[in-house]
Motif scaffolding. Structure first.
Motif: not given
Length: 338
Positions: A231-235, A256-262
């Motif tokens: 969901s975070i990646q798709q957003a 949220l920040a770590y998922v965005a970083y990866r």
């Protein structure tokens, strides 16, 4: 062999029964540190165990505090903030011979909560999520049960009686972080928020927007299900398709920040070379993760301890010593914004 009683401990410690009772219940006000140490030593030597049933009858208490966490995730205890806060609260209460009854509640089931329907606790702590009007209704329902309440990370309501609000300075921490972000001269900023509404996230967004607006920065607020990486990646992908690649991504929490970083680095966007990333909370467990996020350190464990102290003082004295308390946060320097 005769049973070990308060009187036995008092005789050996050469103090009154009342003094022993206070020490057993963690009420040390007016008792010297030397006396407290001596009584505790005798209790340990004699292996004294308080009679809980008699204690309850004398004090008309159950010596149990309820903790209701309103969260739609069944794995709510995996959230680091919740874990740290509950640990601080539980450890403080345990050191004063109180138990903690923890209850996770889905927003749709709040009115059916065991804590509201059964009078098994002396007081209730709350962590609430959902729209602000809904959270206020939850507060009213709990207060109507007649229990004193400590609300963690919730917008204070001055008109409520027998309720104490304990927060951290989320807005101030976000403003400090945003002032550092604008030094990068970003042309485009994404602010990542969870879909589920929390007062703490609202305060962080308010602080960020205050500074970004002052510097006339271009930003978009993007929400997603923080419990689902996809969901975070798709957003993020949708936002980049609509607005272009950002110069900075701000996670309103570290997850949220770590998922965005990866996701961004896997997509070929170097951090912090092309995109700066920041988070919020900076718990010690994050130190083992790489890279180290530029973030804000939250005092969640201390928040829990402070809430426990406020509640026990209320139960002892009949009123809260304060209505609201805000604990400071600190910058956590990382390597993702330079």
């Amino acid at each position: 062999m005769k049973p070990i009683t308060l009187k036995t401990v008092a005789q050996q410690a050469k103090v009154s029964i009342a003094t022993v009772s206070k020490v057993v219940n963690g009420i040390n006000k007016g008792i010297s540190a030397e006396t407290v140490e001596r009584v505790q030593r005798i209790i340990q030597q004699l292996n004294y165990r308080p009679n809980r049933t008699g204690r309850q009858l004398r004090a008309q208490r159950n010596y149990i505090v309820g903790m209701a966490i309103v969260d739609d995730s069944p794995t709510f205890l995996t959230d680091p903030y919740t874990t740290h806060l509950v640990a601080g609260l539980s450890n403080f209460l345990g050191s004063h011979n109180y138990g903690l009854l923890l209850h996770g509640i889905a927003p749709t089931n709040f009115e059916q909560s065991f804590l509201l329907k059964e009078s098994v606790v002396d007081a209730i702590c709350l962590m609430l999520s959902g729209p602000i009007a809904q959270r206020r209704r939850y507060l009213d329902l709990v207060l109507a049960s007649g229990h004193p309440v400590v609300a963690f990370q919730e917008k204070p309501v001055k008109s409520l009686a027998d309720c104490c609000f304990i927060n951290q300075d989320d807005q101030g921490g976000a403003e400090t972080l945003a002032e550092k972000i604008v030094l990068r001269n970003p042309k485009r900023i994404f602010i990542l928020t969870p879909q589920l509404q929390w007062h703490a996230i609202e305060a962080r967004v308010k602080g960020l927007c205050k500074v970004l607006n002052k510097h006339k920065c271009n930003y978009q607020i993007i929400s997603s299900d923080e419990n689902l990486h996809q969901s975070i990646q798709q957003a993020l992908d949708s936002a980049m398709a609509a607005h272009g690649v950002p110069d900075v991504v701000i996670g309103t929490n570290d997850r949220l920040a770590y998922v965005a970083y990866r996701h961004l680095t896997d997509s070929g966007h170097p951090v912090p070379g092309e995109i700066g990333i920041t988070g919020f909370n900076a718990f010690d467990a994050n130190a083992a993760l790489q890279p180290q996020l530029e973030s804000v350190r939250s005092p969640a464990y201390t928040l829990g301890q402070t809430g426990g102290e406020a509640l026990l003082s209320r139960l002892e004295n009949g009123r809260f010593e304060f209505d609201t308390l805000v604990l400071p946060v600190l910058p956590a320097v990382g390597t993702t914004l330079r």
